[in-house]
Design a protein around this motif. Structure first.
Motif, short mmCIF file in Angstrom:
data_model
loop_
_atom_site.label_atom_id
_atom_site.label_comp_id
_atom_site.label_asym_id
_atom_site.label_seq_id
_atom_site.Cartn_x
_atom_site.Cartn_y
_atom_site.Cartn_z
N ASP A 6 0.83 -1.21 0.00
CA ASP A 6 0.00 0.00 0.00
C ASP A 6 0.86 1.26 0.00
OD1 ASP A 6 -2.27 -1.53 -0.03
OD2 ASP A 6 -2.76 -1.25 2.10
N LYS A 59 0.07 3.31 -3.15
CA LYS A 59 -0.86 4.39 -2.82
C LYS A 59 -0.21 5.54 -2.06
CE LYS A 59 -4.43 0.87 -2.15
NZ LYS A 59 -5.33 0.26 -1.17
N SER A 62 0.49 5.44 1.00
CA SER A 62 -0.08 5.47 2.36
C SER A 62 1.00 5.20 3.40
CB SER A 62 -1.22 4.46 2.50
OG SER A 62 -0.73 3.15 2.27
#
Length: 198
Positions: free
Chosen positions: A36, A40, A42
């Motif tokens: 992630d 992304k 994140s």
């Protein structure tokens, strides 16, 4: 551009012979912590970041911004010898004690009620290292942050249960019933209290 925590994690992973799969599993139910972050952008929670640092055998600061960890030490100021009185350490006896508290899997809570006085005041922060399994018996009689087998979370005093493998949770609030014969998933003894300034 400065090196990111993710790049430091991947570099350290290779040094330790770990895989992305190993890192993904850290504190992530979906098992995609690193994936992630790569896809992304994140960032992990503070708790998961601390777990990742432990897996990588790094200090949190070292992983986060590249700072080498400074060993935390306390200067021993005295001794308790055979009574409740303590005696100051002489120059010959003076020594430092390594503080490894922050290397553990810590649980941190803020008290947002006045009902737990005098033990805990509104605004206090309580901290403890998470423990599981047989170690729980060592926490009998201590205030613990815990999670029961059904997922309920409490701050209570741990007592031995009537049946093997169970514990009683004594209330810290006057008039609130104790919980009997509970299965405990994990418990963290309160080892540090950061008192509210008010």
């Amino acid at each position: 551009m400065d090196e990111t925590w993710l790049k430091r994690a991947l570099t350290r992973m290779k040094v330790l012979g770990l895989t992305v799969t190993d890192l993904n599993r850290v504190g992530s139910k979906s098992g995609t912590l690193i994936t992630d972050a790569e896809r992304k952008g994140s960032s992990p929670s503070i708790d998961n970041f601390a777990k990742l640092a432990r897996l990588l055998q790094m200090g949190v600061g070292e992983l986060f911004d590249g700072d080498k960890p400074v060993p935390e030490r306390l200067l021993l100021q005295g001794f308790v010898r055979g009574s409740e009185m303590w005696h100051a350490a002489s120059k010959k006896e003076a020594k430092e004690v390594k503080l490894s508290f922050f290397d553990k899997d810590l649980v941190v809570l803020e008290i947002e009620t006045q009902e737990m006085q005098p033990s805990y005041r509104l605004g206090d922060v309580v901290v403890g290292p998470r423990m599981v399994g047989r170690n729980l018996d060592n926490l009998i009689g201590k205030d613990v942050i815990c999670e029961t087998g059904d997922g309920s979370k409490y701050l209570k005093k741990l007592a031995r249960g009537l049946r093997p493998g169970t514990y009683n949770l004594r209330s810290l609030i006057h008039g609130v019933d104790d919980l009997e014969s509970q299965k405990i998933s994990w418990a963290a003894p309160v080892e540090m209290i950061i008192r509210s300034p008010s």
